[in-house]
Design a protein around this motif. Structure first.
Motif, PDB file in Angstrom:
ATOM      1  N   ARG A  42     -44.870 -86.974 -41.071  1.00 13.48           N
ATOM      2  CA  ARG A  42     -43.530 -87.507 -41.417  1.00 13.48           C
ATOM      3  C   ARG A  42     -41.896 -86.682 -41.272  1.00 13.48           C
ATOM      4  N   ARG A  43     -42.221 -85.657 -41.615  1.00 12.71           N
ATOM      5  CA  ARG A  43     -41.163 -84.912 -40.666  1.00 12.71           C
ATOM      6  C   ARG A  43     -40.800 -84.610 -39.850  1.00 12.71           C
ATOM      7  N   TYR A  55     -47.883 -84.300 -43.737  1.00 14.25           N
ATOM      8  CA  TYR A  55     -46.289 -84.222 -44.536  1.00 14.25           C
ATOM      9  C   TYR A  55     -45.503 -84.000 -43.011  1.00 14.25           C
ATOM     10  N   GLU A  86     -48.108 -78.821 -48.187  1.00 14.66           N
ATOM     11  CA  GLU A  86     -46.807 -79.181 -47.782  1.00 14.66           C
ATOM     12  C   GLU A  86     -45.991 -78.348 -47.298  1.00 14.66           C
ATOM     13  N   LYS A  96     -38.254 -76.451 -54.876  1.00 10.82           N
ATOM     14  CA  LYS A  96     -39.093 -77.718 -55.205  1.00 10.82           C
ATOM     15  C   LYS A  96     -40.657 -76.988 -56.159  1.00 10.82           C
ATOM     16  N   LEU A  97     -41.239 -78.861 -56.268  1.00  8.63           N
ATOM     17  CA  LEU A  97     -42.864 -78.836 -56.428  1.00  8.63           C
ATOM     18  C   LEU A  97     -43.596 -79.269 -55.713  1.00  8.63           C
ATOM     19  N   MET A  98     -44.554 -78.020 -54.909  1.00  8.17           N
ATOM     20  CA  MET A  98     -45.065 -78.862 -53.634  1.00  8.17           C
ATOM     21  C   MET A  98     -46.149 -78.066 -54.023  1.00  8.17           C
ATOM     22  N   LYS A  99     -47.195 -79.101 -52.701  1.00  9.96           N
ATOM     23  CA  LYS A  99     -48.655 -78.450 -53.121  1.00  9.96           C
ATOM     24  C   LYS A  99     -48.698 -77.446 -52.069  1.00  9.96           C
ATOM     25  N   ASN A 144     -55.735 -82.355 -45.435  1.00 13.06           N
ATOM     26  CA  ASN A 144     -54.849 -83.205 -44.683  1.00 13.06           C
ATOM     27  C   ASN A 144     -53.406 -83.075 -44.708  1.00 13.06           C
ATOM     28  N   GLU A 145     -52.865 -83.000 -46.231  1.00 15.14           N
ATOM     29  CA  GLU A 145     -51.535 -82.981 -46.075  1.00 15.14           C
ATOM     30  C   GLU A 145     -50.730 -81.477 -45.236  1.00 15.14           C
TER      31      GLU A 145
END
Lengths: 227, 353
Positions: B41-42, B38, B10, B4-7, B33-34
């Motif tokens: 949401r998860r 994240y 994340e 995956k392309l992730m920050k 804050n990500e």
């Protein structure tokens, strides 16, 4: 890109590539006419299009940016100047909107002005299925609908921007296109083009219009360490 | 689509979930804050609990309680927020409770700013809170490494009953890179017989998690045990990367993002005939003293580079023990040096015009 309208709004998943695409659209626009880039990303602390202000203004793009962009302040406010493109109507205005529903909510500020010029607007959803929670059409549509609700807009089309940074292969580009095609059929709006890193563009043998992008946002040391 | 392309932020969130973390307590602060975003949401998708606490102090005490019941728990923050958590971290260390704490360092002191920095090295490696304790402190220099460290960090925490800190500079949290989630090498993680999970069957002694010891004899038992454990961790968990050091005449000391930029600079310097290498601590506690002290016998000098006024350089100097000069280059204010800037410093050290 030929066929794009005067006001181009770039939205999508956080990290889907909106900023690189916005910069390229602005630079292309400036070659042909009066162009403004409006950086409305107030949720991304480091990598915003306005951090490339020097490059952009050097090529004739007028840059409108959040009040405290490129400082060490984290104050998410936008200047009144964001309304100016609706009055002085440049040949192209590119609006780089923050990612996800949370970043898209800033568009509410422009709702009335957008209504006046809706026929001159393209709302484009950038799709990168290699981003987390974006690997199936269902998940992308669900995010897309959340963005539409938050931003108060309807999308006009998709940009396929499948990539995993330096490890992107041409097959990844096609895999992303195939998901974009499904989205297009499902939502009945077109895929405007496939964005592709410029060095990969010559390998492309697909059917979409392609939009070669020069990568501006990645620090020079970032993809050079694996030595 | 395995990768995956992730920050970085994340990837840290996802890595925690993959490692079995189902509880996250935090309070927002840029530039991390990500991570809470994240997790919020998860975690509900995984039947877990994300809770935004009313403060950092509350969040770290929630970690104390939840991890005390044996669950895998994480919190994250950035420099000023980590300062607020210090009392709780000291309590958790004393109560011997495993958990993972992420610090995405921003520039300071004070509230400072949101740009990347490495000014919390002292705080992370020399205590931070009050009293005699250590955290295991892992310092990622890529998004992939940050993900790996979070996954393995939970195992390290459980193995030694110790809080583990993942210490990244803000840049690690914000850059995007390809990442995949591969479980770490399997460890023999002891069962959590100490966890407070109820006492209905009375078959074991009550699990009491505490950091208050009125009797000095009891306090001494705890501290002796911690000391012994720290020695074991130093022996087993010290990790370091050496890059082009074999024939090096000069050594750069750097960790995190700085080490990564140094690698680009070293490649450029090598192309100009300067023999320079990098010793990068992967664990900043325990610190890899030996790698530097061994290098001190064969090289001409060291250059320590940090996004601070000079913190890790003290450990490098301890290791080098005066055998060779140790110079320092600090980039302040939230700026990150370019590879060319580091190359200039290398040339200065090697006295190349």
């Amino acid at each position: 890109m030929k066929g794009l309208k005067r006001f181009i709004f770039i939205l999508g998943n956080f990290g889907s590539g909106k900023t690189e695409i916005s910069i390229k659209l602005a630079l292309d626009g400036a070659e042909k006419g009066r162009t403004v880039l409006v950086d409305m990303d107030i949720i991304n602390p480091y990598f915003k299009s306005s951090s490339k202000e020097e490059l952009l203004t050097g090529k004739g793009v007028r840059v409108i940016k959040p009040d405290y962009a490129n400082t060490t302040m984290d104050v998410p406010t936008l200047p009144a100047e964001i309304y100016s493109p609706f009055d002085d109507k440049p040949d192209r205005a590119v609006f780089d909107i923050g990612g996800d529903p949370v970043g898209s909510s800033v568009l509410g500020l422009l709702r009335d002005r957008i209504r006046e010029v809706r026929d001159e607007c393209d709302f484009l959803m950038v799709v990168n299925p290699f981003r987390p929670m974006q690997d199936t059409p269902d998940k992308i549509i669900s995010l897309m609908e959340e963005i539409e609700a938050k931003a108060g807009i309807r999308f006009d089309g998709f940009i396929s921007n499948g990539n995993i940074a330096r490890e992107t292969t041409i097959d990844d580009i096609y895999a992303s296109e195939s998901i974009a095609r499904e989205l297009s059929e499902e939502k009945n709006i077109p895929v405007y083009f496939t964005a592709i890193e410029e060095s990969l563009a010559k390998e492309y043998n697909g059917e979409n219009k392609i939009f070669p992008v020069h990568i501006n946002m990645r620090p020079e040391w970032l993809d050079n360490y694996n030595i | 689509m395995a990768k995956k392309l992730m920050k970085g932020s994340e990837a840290i969130g996802e890595a925690a979930i993959q490692a079995g973390c189902r509880y996250f307590f935090g309070y927002p602060i840029t530039p991390q804050n990500e991570i809470p975003e994240y997790m919020s949401r998860r975690l509900p998708q995984e039947g877990g609990c994300f809770l935004q606490a009313e403060s950092e102090v509350a969040a770290i005490n929630m970690v104390y309680g939840a991890a005390g019941s044996g669950a895998r728990v994480m919190t994250s923050s950035s420099s000023p927020g980590i300062s607020l958590k210090q009392e709780g971290i000291s309590y958790i260390a004393c109560a011997e409770i495993p958990c993972v704490i992420v610090n995405m360092m921003r520039v300071g002191p004070g509230l400072g700013g949101i740009q990347p920095a490495q000014g919390d090295y002292f705080q992370a490696t020399k205590g931070g809170g009050h009293g005699d304790y250590h955290l295991v402190v892992l310092a990622p220099s890529t998004v992939q490494e940050a993900a790996n460290m979070v996954m393995e960090g939970f195992d390290i925490a459980d193995t030694y009953r110790i809080p583990v800190m993942v210490l990244g500079d803000g840049m690690i949290g914000q850059i995007m890179e390809p990442v995949e989630f591969v479980p770490p090498k399997k460890r023999e993680v002891p069962p959590k017989t100490w966890a407070a999970t109820g006492w209905s069957d009375k078959s074991r002694p009550r699990a009491i998690l505490n950091s208050l010891y009125i009797e000095p004899e009891e306090m001494k038992v705890v501290m002796d045990r911690l000391l012994e454990r720290y020695e074991l961790i130093k022996k087993n968990e010290t990790r370091v990367e050496e890059f082009m050091t074999e024939d090096a005449e000069y050594i750069i000391a750097a960790y995190g993002t700085t080490a990564r930029i140094a690698k680009s600079a070293i490649t450029k310097a090598r192309a100009q005939g300067i023999k320079v290498g990098l010793i990068r601590p992967i664990t900043v506690w325990p610190f890899p003293y030996e790698a530097y002290s061994k290098a001190a016998d064969r090289v001409k000098g060291f250059l320590d580079i940090e996004l601070s006024t000079g913190q890790m350089v003290e450990d490098v100097r301890l290791a080098v023990a005066g055998k060779k000069p140790v110079e320092f280059y600090g980039k302040l204010g939230g700026f990150v040096p370019s590879a060319d800037e580091i190359l200039e410093q290398i040339k200065k050290m090697a006295e190349v015009k």
